[in-house]
Every structure is written in C-alpha cells, then in structure tokens.
Design a protein around this motif. Structure first.
Motif, short mmCIF file in Angstrom:
data_model
loop_
_atom_site.label_atom_id
_atom_site.label_comp_id
_atom_site.label_asym_id
_atom_site.label_seq_id
_atom_site.Cartn_x
_atom_site.Cartn_y
_atom_site.Cartn_z
N UNK A 113 6.35 4.58 -5.00
CA UNK A 113 7.36 5.49 -4.46
C UNK A 113 7.76 6.55 -5.48
N UNK A 114 7.86 6.16 -6.75
CA UNK A 114 8.25 7.11 -7.79
C UNK A 114 7.21 8.21 -7.98
N UNK A 115 5.94 7.90 -7.69
CA UNK A 115 4.88 8.90 -7.82
C UNK A 115 4.48 9.51 -6.48
N UNK A 116 5.25 9.22 -5.46
CA UNK A 116 5.02 9.74 -4.10
C UNK A 116 3.61 9.38 -3.61
N UNK A 117 3.19 8.15 -3.91
CA UNK A 117 1.87 7.67 -3.49
C UNK A 117 1.98 6.49 -2.53
N UNK A 118 3.18 6.16 -2.11
CA UNK A 118 3.40 4.99 -1.26
C UNK A 118 2.60 5.07 0.05
N UNK A 119 2.47 6.28 0.60
CA UNK A 119 1.80 6.42 1.90
C UNK A 119 0.31 6.13 1.83
N UNK A 120 -0.26 6.06 0.62
CA UNK A 120 -1.70 5.80 0.48
C UNK A 120 -2.00 4.35 0.12
N UNK A 121 -1.01 3.49 0.14
CA UNK A 121 -1.17 2.15 -0.44
C UNK A 121 -2.31 1.35 0.18
N UNK A 122 -2.65 1.63 1.44
CA UNK A 122 -3.72 0.88 2.10
C UNK A 122 -5.06 1.62 2.06
N UNK A 123 -5.08 2.79 1.49
CA UNK A 123 -6.33 3.55 1.40
C UNK A 123 -7.10 3.14 0.16
N UNK A 124 -8.40 3.43 0.15
CA UNK A 124 -9.21 3.15 -1.04
C UNK A 124 -9.12 4.33 -1.99
N UNK A 125 -9.35 4.06 -3.27
CA UNK A 125 -9.27 5.11 -4.27
C UNK A 125 -10.26 6.23 -3.98
N UNK A 126 -11.43 5.87 -3.43
CA UNK A 126 -12.45 6.87 -3.15
C UNK A 126 -12.08 7.85 -2.06
N UNK A 127 -11.03 7.57 -1.30
CA UNK A 127 -10.59 8.46 -0.24
C UNK A 127 -9.60 9.52 -0.72
#
Length: 241
Positions: A113-127
């Motif tokens: 949440x602090x890095x505004x990446x919460x919405x990608x938590x279920x995605x793979x790094x390659x995406x």
C-alpha cells in the motif's frame, strides 16, 4: 575489492542515524561499490561497522533483519506473484520452513500500500512494467522493517509523480527513526537529503549537509562545472550550466 581490483580507496565516513544520506558523483565514481561495501556485499580491507558493531561479529540473519537492500537490476522470477515477491522481505523474521505469520502478512500489505502496488498483488512480476516492478521491489525492501535501508538507484523507471512519492516515503521513514542511504543520479533529488557523500574515482571527496555551500562547490567540481546549484521555491536544484 572487485575481481581483485581496488575500487574504493582511502575511505573514512560515518553515516548519520535517523537521517537520509545520498551518495552522488560521476559515472564510475564508486557509488554503488560504496553502498555494497556498507551492506557487506563487497569485500574490503578496512572495517565496516553496523550500529556500532563490526559486521564480522554480526550473524547474516541479524544483518538481514536490521539492514534492507534495494539494488540495481534486482529482480525475481518472472512468474512469481507480486505478493510472494514482497513476502521474501520477511524471510529474516521467519523460522526455517515456517508459514508466514499474521505480522508478516500485515507488513507485506502495508509495504504494498505504501508503494501503491497493492492492486497488483495477485499478478505475476512478468506482467508489470519497469516502473511497476521497481515499486514492487521497493515494497520488498520496506517489508523487512529494517532500521537501515540502502537503495541503489531507487528512482530507476519511476515517473515524476512516483519519484515524488518515493521522496515523501523516505521522509516518512526518517521521521520514524529509520536510516536511509541512497545512490542517486538525480542530483536535484539528492539535494533534498539531509547529508551528502560526493564520490570521484573511488574516493570520497566531500561529505556534508546538502544545504552547505561547500557541498555545492564540491558538486560543481566533480561534475566539471557542468552543473549549477540554484535555490528554487525553497529547495536546492541542479541545472545544466
């Protein structure tokens, strides 16, 4: 020492605690090597102390708990889920083969949440794009909850709004008593730090406050008078000369 060659020479420095220190200098000055030496990732002939104790006397696990590292081109497997990538930052706090605790889950969520990446938590790094990956890797470093954070080019691939978010986050960490050391090419961002280390040809040529005229003079000299330091809206910025 790197591949048998001495990269850093005649260095003596002390990093202020609960403050933000930026390391700057021309390409090849030894900035990243200095950061690696501070992290214990680069062999050196001298003595490196962490929180007043020699790093040689501290277990690797204890170092991993109190010191967090974000390096250049640092990555993880492309098919790893973002949540799992950030959870790697909690490994120093977990027993061997133990499942993540509630505290681990809370730390990972807060870092995302602090890095505004919460919405990608279920995605793979390659995406993810380059900038999105950088924010996930920053979240991994934050999830450690280390007292000291070392970051090598943390603004790489970040757009201006997220660069500003990174600086605000650093200020928040320092206000919490954390120590942040960053290698930055963006001199104007580096000048917002509390303390400046200026490198040239493997040597520390100046250390001092970012608002010190002596620091500005040293910056101009290592960059061959190609930059000028100006005060703009109450902040110091570097512009082409």
């Amino acid at each position: 020492m790197l591949d048998g060659a001495h990269i850093l020479r005649d260095l003596s420095l002390q990093i202020p605690r609960a403050a933000w220190t930026s390391i700057v200098g021309p390409n090849g000055a030894g900035k990243s090597s200095l950061l690696k030496a501070l992290a214990g990732l680069l062999a050196c002939d001298g003595k490196v102390q962490l929180l007043g104790q020699s790093v040689l006397e501290i277990s690797r696990r204890d170092i991993a708990r109190c010191l967090s590292w974000l390096g250049q081109s640092q990555s993880a497997a492309e098919d790893m889920r973002v949540w799992d990538v950030v959870m790697l930052g909690r490994l120093p706090h977990q027993a061997w083969l133990a499942a993540p605790s509630a505290a681990d889950h809370a730390a990972v969520e807060q870092a995302l949440r602090d890095t505004q990446a919460w919405q990608w938590r279920e995605r793979s790094l390659g995406q993810l794009s380059g900038g999105e990956r950088q924010r996930v890797l920053l979240a991994r470093a934050l999830a450690v909850h280390a007292e000291i954070l070392l970051m090598d080019e943390p603004l790489a691939n970040l757009d201006p709004p997220h660069q500003a978010d990174w600086m605000a986050l650093v200020r928040q960490l320092v206000a919490q008593g954390k120590t942040v050391v960053s290698v930055l090419h963006e001199i104007s961002f580096a000048l917002q730090a509390d303390h400046l280390l200026i490198m040239q040809e493997g040597q520390l040529v100046h250390q001092g406050a970012c608002d010190d005229p002596a620091s500005h003079q040293a910056l101009r000299e290592v960059f061959e008078q190609r930059i000028a330091i100006h005060s703009v809206a109450g902040q110091w910025v570097a512009l082409p000369n």
